[in-house]
Write a protein that holds these residues in place. Structure first.
Motif, short mmCIF file in Angstrom:
data_model
loop_
_atom_site.label_atom_id
_atom_site.label_comp_id
_atom_site.label_asym_id
_atom_site.label_seq_id
_atom_site.Cartn_x
_atom_site.Cartn_y
_atom_site.Cartn_z
N ASN A 109 35.01 28.29 -41.15
CA ASN A 109 34.96 29.58 -40.70
C ASN A 109 35.14 30.69 -42.03
OD1 ASN A 109 35.66 28.99 -38.08
ND2 ASN A 109 37.41 28.24 -38.57
N GLY A 110 34.32 30.45 -42.89
CA GLY A 110 34.14 31.14 -44.19
C GLY A 110 33.31 30.64 -45.04
N PHE A 111 33.22 31.18 -46.31
CA PHE A 111 32.39 30.94 -47.42
C PHE A 111 33.29 30.28 -48.58
CE2 PHE A 111 33.27 35.46 -47.06
CZ PHE A 111 33.99 35.66 -48.36
N LEU A 112 32.75 29.65 -49.66
CA LEU A 112 33.31 29.33 -50.79
C LEU A 112 33.76 30.58 -51.52
CD1 LEU A 112 31.08 26.40 -51.73
CD2 LEU A 112 32.88 26.29 -50.47
N LYS A 113 34.97 30.60 -52.20
CA LYS A 113 35.65 31.74 -52.87
C LYS A 113 36.28 31.34 -54.01
CE LYS A 113 40.15 32.64 -51.15
NZ LYS A 113 41.11 33.67 -50.58
N ALA A 114 36.87 30.39 -54.47
CA ALA A 114 37.38 29.87 -55.62
C ALA A 114 37.34 28.40 -55.73
CB ALA A 114 38.76 30.46 -55.42
N PHE A 115 37.95 27.70 -56.66
CA PHE A 115 37.86 26.48 -56.94
C PHE A 115 39.01 25.79 -58.27
CE2 PHE A 115 35.67 27.98 -60.78
CZ PHE A 115 35.64 26.92 -61.85
N LEU A 116 39.36 24.63 -58.21
CA LEU A 116 40.04 23.84 -59.03
C LEU A 116 39.25 22.78 -59.69
CD1 LEU A 116 42.08 24.70 -56.52
CD2 LEU A 116 43.77 23.98 -58.10
N LEU A 117 39.34 22.43 -61.00
CA LEU A 117 38.59 21.32 -61.69
C LEU A 117 39.75 20.08 -61.94
CD1 LEU A 117 35.56 20.59 -62.22
CD2 LEU A 117 36.09 21.63 -64.51
N LYS A 118 39.33 19.03 -61.69
CA LYS A 118 40.32 17.92 -62.11
C LYS A 118 39.34 17.26 -63.23
CE LYS A 118 42.44 13.73 -60.62
NZ LYS A 118 42.47 12.72 -59.37
N VAL A 119 40.24 17.46 -64.43
CA VAL A 119 39.36 16.92 -65.83
C VAL A 119 40.59 15.92 -66.58
CG1 VAL A 119 38.54 18.04 -67.89
CG2 VAL A 119 38.27 19.11 -66.06
N GLN A 120 39.69 14.76 -67.26
CA GLN A 120 40.51 13.94 -68.05
C GLN A 120 40.64 14.45 -69.61
OE1 GLN A 120 38.76 10.16 -69.24
NE2 GLN A 120 40.19 9.12 -68.70
N HIS A 121 41.67 14.56 -70.10
CA HIS A 121 41.90 14.99 -71.49
C HIS A 121 41.21 14.00 -72.47
CE1 HIS A 121 44.79 18.33 -70.51
NE2 HIS A 121 45.20 17.27 -69.68
N PRO A 122 40.93 14.14 -73.62
CA PRO A 122 40.12 13.34 -74.40
C PRO A 122 40.87 12.03 -74.49
CG PRO A 122 39.67 15.46 -75.32
CD PRO A 122 40.63 15.59 -74.09
N GLN A 123 40.37 11.09 -74.78
CA GLN A 123 40.88 9.70 -74.76
C GLN A 123 40.87 9.00 -76.03
OE1 GLN A 123 42.69 8.17 -71.67
NE2 GLN A 123 42.16 10.40 -71.55
N GLY A 124 40.61 9.64 -77.07
CA GLY A 124 40.71 9.17 -78.42
C GLY A 124 39.52 8.16 -78.29
N ASN A 125 39.90 6.87 -78.75
CA ASN A 125 39.13 5.80 -78.53
C ASN A 125 38.79 4.94 -77.35
OD1 ASN A 125 38.59 5.90 -81.67
ND2 ASN A 125 40.40 4.36 -81.97
N GLY A 126 39.31 5.76 -76.34
CA GLY A 126 39.19 5.15 -74.89
C GLY A 126 37.78 5.65 -74.19
N ASP A 127 37.77 5.39 -73.04
CA ASP A 127 36.55 6.03 -72.36
C ASP A 127 36.95 7.40 -71.69
OD1 ASP A 127 34.38 6.02 -70.63
OD2 ASP A 127 34.83 4.66 -69.27
N ASP A 128 36.17 8.32 -72.42
CA ASP A 128 36.10 9.61 -71.79
C ASP A 128 35.39 9.79 -70.62
OD1 ASP A 128 37.92 10.88 -73.91
OD2 ASP A 128 36.27 10.58 -75.07
N THR A 129 36.07 10.69 -69.40
CA THR A 129 35.11 11.04 -68.36
C THR A 129 35.04 12.36 -68.08
OG1 THR A 129 37.09 10.86 -67.04
CG2 THR A 129 35.76 8.83 -67.30
N ALA A 130 35.68 13.58 -68.76
CA ALA A 130 35.75 14.73 -68.69
C ALA A 130 36.05 15.36 -67.33
CB ALA A 130 34.56 15.31 -69.19
N ALA A 131 35.24 16.14 -66.90
CA ALA A 131 35.37 16.39 -65.44
C ALA A 131 35.45 15.28 -64.42
CB ALA A 131 34.49 17.53 -64.68
N ASN A 132 36.04 15.16 -63.31
CA ASN A 132 36.27 14.15 -62.53
C ASN A 132 36.11 14.32 -60.83
OD1 ASN A 132 37.24 11.07 -63.62
ND2 ASN A 132 37.44 12.45 -64.86
N ASP A 133 36.69 15.58 -60.63
CA ASP A 133 36.36 15.98 -59.18
C ASP A 133 36.52 17.63 -59.10
OD1 ASP A 133 36.42 15.66 -56.36
OD2 ASP A 133 38.20 14.63 -56.31
N ILE A 134 36.33 18.10 -58.08
CA ILE A 134 36.51 19.65 -57.76
C ILE A 134 37.04 20.01 -56.43
CG2 ILE A 134 34.05 19.96 -56.89
CD1 ILE A 134 34.19 22.79 -58.72
N LYS A 135 37.84 21.06 -56.29
CA LYS A 135 38.16 21.38 -54.81
C LYS A 135 37.86 22.93 -54.88
CE LYS A 135 42.70 18.96 -54.88
NZ LYS A 135 44.17 19.12 -54.53
#
Length: 192
Positions: A109-135
């Motif tokens: 019953n409407g349109f997209l108006k705002a969002f939130l982003l799920k982001v992984q912080h830098p992992q150093g020597n680990g596996d970085d993924t950066a952005a993971n999800d959005i709402k």
């Protein structure tokens, strides 16, 4: 000291900024502060003039186990002229190479108006993924949760596009070869 020519040039640039906003049909940009640090901003994509986004889909790479994870790779917006229109137009800024597209989610019953982003912080020597999800938040208050990956933390909500989201621009890291891939790192949206 400014010459008359510099003053005229400044006036022309200011007028262009105002009229370019009107010509392209957006008045502001919404973003979040927790986007990933890698990659470059890609070319923006806009809904057809007067249209806004009512739905979205995500390109997500499945968990790779001991392999390199990229998580969220892309975001598509589905633009329509109105809520009752049956015709839609897909827009997408640059996306990463990995993953598959989720099913489309629509504001009921409407349109997209705002969002939130799920982001992984830098992992150093680990596996970085950066952005993971959005709402996305719909204009009727409904929250549409993406079907991204589990890593990272949700940041604060973006500002609001009162008349609806009408464009997208992504920040994507190009393929690193043997390096740690992150793909999509950040996104911002243009308001109608």
């Amino acid at each position: 000291m400014f010459s008359n020519h510099n003053g005229v040039l400044l006036s022309i640039l200011c007028l262009c900024a105002i009229s370019c906003t009107e010509v392209f049909g957006f008045s502001s940009v919404i973003s979040v502060r927790n986007g990933g640090q890698w990659g470059k901003w890609q070319f923006p994509e806009h809904c057809p003039n007067g249209w806004i986004a009512f739905g979205f889909a995500l390109k997500v790479e499945a968990n790779q186990g001991t392999g390199d994870d990229t998580a969220l790779n892309g975001i598509r917006l589905f633009c329509k002229a109105s809520a009752v229109s049956t015709e839609s137009h897909i827009i997408e800024s640059e996306s990463g190479l990995w993953g598959t597209w989720t099913s489309t989610q629509w504001c009921r019953n409407g349109f997209l108006k705002a969002f939130l982003l799920k982001v992984q912080h830098p992992q150093g020597n680990g596996d970085d993924t950066a952005a993971n999800d959005i709402k996305f938040i719909c204009s009727d208050g409904t929250v549409l949760a993406g079907h991204g990956q589990v890593w990272g933390e949700w940041g604060d909500q973006s500002g609001t596009c009162v008349k609806g989201i009408s464009g997208i621009q992504t920040k994507v890291q190009s393929p690193q070869g043997d390096g740690d891939e992150t793909a999509l790192n950040d996104v911002r949206f243009f308001c109608r």
